[in-house]
Design a protein around this motif. Structure first.
Motif, mmCIF file in Angstrom:
data_model
loop_
_atom_site.group_PDB
_atom_site.id
_atom_site.type_symbol
_atom_site.label_atom_id
_atom_site.label_comp_id
_atom_site.label_asym_id
_atom_site.label_seq_id
_atom_site.Cartn_x
_atom_site.Cartn_y
_atom_site.Cartn_z
ATOM 1 N N ALA A 74 4.256 27.592 37.466
ATOM 2 C CA ALA A 74 5.240 28.293 37.739
ATOM 3 C C ALA A 74 4.461 30.311 36.843
ATOM 4 C CB ALA A 74 6.396 28.108 37.337
ATOM 5 N N MET A 75 4.503 30.193 35.834
ATOM 6 C CA MET A 75 3.458 31.138 34.943
ATOM 7 C C MET A 75 2.660 31.866 35.973
ATOM 8 S SD MET A 75 3.143 32.618 31.269
ATOM 9 C CE MET A 75 4.553 32.322 30.870
ATOM 10 N N LEU A 76 1.818 30.734 36.299
ATOM 11 C CA LEU A 76 0.618 31.090 37.190
ATOM 12 C C LEU A 76 1.010 31.918 38.591
ATOM 13 C CD1 LEU A 76 -2.212 31.322 38.131
ATOM 14 C CD2 LEU A 76 -2.437 28.970 39.192
ATOM 15 N N GLY A 77 2.342 31.521 39.630
ATOM 16 C CA GLY A 77 2.758 32.134 40.083
ATOM 17 C C GLY A 77 2.982 33.776 40.422
ATOM 18 N N VAL A 78 3.806 33.386 39.157
ATOM 19 C CA VAL A 78 4.736 34.245 38.949
ATOM 20 C C VAL A 78 3.838 35.634 38.889
ATOM 21 C CG1 VAL A 78 7.038 35.326 37.889
ATOM 22 C CG2 VAL A 78 6.900 33.578 37.942
ATOM 23 N N LEU A 79 2.965 35.428 37.830
ATOM 24 C CA LEU A 79 1.502 36.450 37.645
ATOM 25 C C LEU A 79 1.178 36.673 38.808
ATOM 26 C CD1 LEU A 79 1.214 35.140 33.876
ATOM 27 C CD2 LEU A 79 2.161 37.188 34.567
ATOM 28 N N ALA A 80 0.457 36.128 39.421
ATOM 29 C CA ALA A 80 -0.180 36.487 40.458
ATOM 30 C C ALA A 80 0.495 36.910 41.466
ATOM 31 C CB ALA A 80 -0.876 34.685 40.872
ATOM 32 N N ALA A 81 2.160 37.148 41.962
ATOM 33 C CA ALA A 81 2.735 37.645 42.975
ATOM 34 C C ALA A 81 2.988 38.623 42.414
ATOM 35 C CB ALA A 81 4.214 36.694 42.715
ATOM 36 N N ALA A 82 3.346 39.179 40.439
ATOM 37 C CA ALA A 82 3.443 40.812 39.918
ATOM 38 C C ALA A 82 2.237 41.541 40.605
ATOM 39 C CB ALA A 82 3.386 39.855 38.841
ATOM 40 N N GLY A 83 0.823 41.062 40.069
ATOM 41 C CA GLY A 83 0.094 41.413 40.270
ATOM 42 C C GLY A 83 -0.809 41.482 42.170
ATOM 43 N N ALA A 84 0.121 40.808 42.527
ATOM 44 C CA ALA A 84 0.223 40.912 43.945
ATOM 45 C C ALA A 84 0.613 41.707 44.815
ATOM 46 C CB ALA A 84 -0.145 39.866 45.090
ATOM 47 N N ALA A 85 1.722 42.025 44.472
ATOM 48 C CA ALA A 85 3.176 42.692 44.433
ATOM 49 C C ALA A 85 2.599 44.731 43.969
ATOM 50 C CB ALA A 85 3.670 42.735 43.643
ATOM 51 N N MET A 86 1.120 44.503 42.932
ATOM 52 C CA MET A 86 1.100 45.472 42.005
ATOM 53 C C MET A 86 0.129 46.707 42.944
ATOM 54 S SD MET A 86 1.644 45.242 37.886
ATOM 55 C CE MET A 86 1.111 46.569 38.103
ATOM 56 N N VAL A 121 -6.683 33.486 41.879
ATOM 57 C CA VAL A 121 -5.543 33.747 42.335
ATOM 58 C C VAL A 121 -4.761 34.880 43.336
ATOM 59 C CG1 VAL A 121 -3.195 32.615 42.860
ATOM 60 C CG2 VAL A 121 -5.168 31.339 41.826
ATOM 61 N N ALA A 122 -4.447 35.384 42.242
ATOM 62 C CA ALA A 122 -3.706 37.000 42.454
ATOM 63 C C ALA A 122 -3.992 38.194 43.264
ATOM 64 C CB ALA A 122 -3.917 38.252 41.589
ATOM 65 N N MET A 123 -6.161 38.466 43.840
ATOM 66 C CA MET A 123 -6.135 38.758 45.030
ATOM 67 C C MET A 123 -6.486 37.734 45.552
ATOM 68 S SD MET A 123 -8.134 41.631 44.689
ATOM 69 C CE MET A 123 -8.927 42.054 43.110
ATOM 70 N N PHE A 124 -6.279 36.957 45.990
ATOM 71 C CA PHE A 124 -6.474 35.770 47.309
ATOM 72 C C PHE A 124 -4.916 36.395 47.351
ATOM 73 C CE2 PHE A 124 -4.819 32.746 49.877
ATOM 74 C CZ PHE A 124 -5.440 32.003 50.077
#
Length: 265
Positions: A74-86, A121-124
């Motif tokens: 869940a933390m991986l998903g949240v941080l990846a989503a935050a990075g993708a949104a930024m 994952v964030a870059m993807f």
């Protein structure tokens, strides 16, 4: 004490393998012979898109091998989503990419293995969000994974705090921002035709000659993006790094990754 997310030995071996293959994928044109026809292979970068399934397989294997629980995923998903949104906030304009500072700080707190998975994952996810899907995407995933993994390898993860830690992370973020641009230039530079002979790639030329041309190319083209990226990372790290590091460490402590689960009567 904050405990970084640990990855198992098989996952570590897989990360080493994919990193070695990534280095080969980035650097093999520099060792290609003059008869390889590389200068006319305009569609050659698409061949490296095969790295994408390999990267995704490493991500899945890393999660499965470590036995990461739902909290870590869940933390991986949240941080990846935050990075993708930024990432779309700057869209790469003049090097304004706030995503970098989040990946650096997350890798610092959560460790190098988790950092590599997070960066990839964030870059993807950001590529899907911004429509930046292309032959360069696997290379971006590798590069961002290395950026976040490197932050997890910095010294003093348990004892270094305060301004000294922010200074360390700022220096690393600035260096990583510039190196990211250099590495991504290496992905496309050998396939660009029609440039001036002083900056163009010459298949079969001595390695030091091509490296000189490459550095000249970077100075003439991308340095105007790489330096602002480094500056933005430094500014955001000093401005927001302290509260964000505390929040990440608090969340990591409360999540108690890898804690044994027991059921009462």
């Amino acid at each position: 004490m904050t405990r970084a997310v640990r990855l198992g030995p098989r996952s570590f071996a897989a990360l080493v393998l994919v990193s070695a293959l990534g280095v080969m994928a980035f650097g093999w044109p520099l060792l290609a012979g003059s008869a390889s026809g590389l200068a006319h292979s305009q569609d050659a970068p698409w061949l490296f898109a095969a790295l994408l399934p390999m990267l995704l397989a490493v991500v899945v294997a890393a999660i499965a091998d470590a036995g990461l629980d739902a909290k870590a995923i869940a933390m991986l998903g949240v941080l990846a989503a935050a990075g993708a949104a930024m990432r779309p906030l700057g869209a790469g304009t003049a090097g304004i990419e706030p995503m970098f500072f989040l990946m650096v700080l997350s890798g610092r707190v959560l460790g190098p293995g988790f950092g590599f998975v997070l960066g990839s994952v964030a870059m993807f996810a950001s590529a899907l969000l911004t429509g930046g899907v292309g032959p360069w995407m696997p290379f971006q995933m590798l590069s961002m994974g290395w950026v976040s993994m490197g932050a997890g390898l910095l010294p003093g993860p348990d004892g270094l705090r305060g301004r000294r830690e922010l200074a360390l992370l700022s220096a690393y973020g600035a260096l990583a921002g510039v190196l990211y641009g250099l590495i991504m230039n290496l992905q496309g530079w050998p396939y660009i035709a029609g440039m001036a002979s002083g900056v163009s790639f010459v298949p079969g030329a001595p390695l030091h000659d091509n490296l000189t041309r490459f550095l000249t190319y970077c100075l003439a083209t991308s340095l105007g993006w790489d330096l602002p990226r480094a500056l933005v990372t430094v500014v955001l790290t000093f401005a927001l790094g302290g509260p964000l590091l505390k929040a990440l460490r608090r969340a990591t402590r409360r999540a108690a990754f890898e804690a044994p689960v027991s059921f009462g009567p």
